[in-house]
Design a protein around this motif. Structure first.
Motif: not given
Length: 86
Positions: A43, A68, A72, A75-76
């Motif tokens: 990250a 961003g 996110a 990442l999820a």
């Protein structure tokens, strides 16, 4: 004009953090500890690459927030995929 010194420092940081990620992989740590460390390093590297190499640091904040949100979401999805492997 951007500074060559700044880009050299960023390159060195990215190189060192990638090396640390490989060392974490082979360190024999527990799965979740290694996973957490690698995700945090990834990250941080993604934010640095987006900020400096994709020039988001100098763009309007709305564009930075949009990227961003995409980060996110990625990442999820990565976290969800890691649960499906176990």
């Amino acid at each position: 004009m951007t500074s060559t010194k700044l880009y050299t420092i960023i390159f060195a940081f990215l190189f060192v953090s990638a090396t640390v990620q490989v060392l974490v992989e082979f360190a024999g740590l527990s799965y979740w500890l290694a996973f957490g460390l690698i995700m945090v390093l990834s990250a941080v590297k993604a934010v640095i690459v987006a900020a400096y190499f994709q020039h988001l640091r100098w763009e309007p904040r709305s564009l930075t927030y949009l990227v961003g949100i995409g980060l996110a979401a990625a990442l999820a999805l990565t976290l969800a995929a890691s649960y499906s492997i176990l």
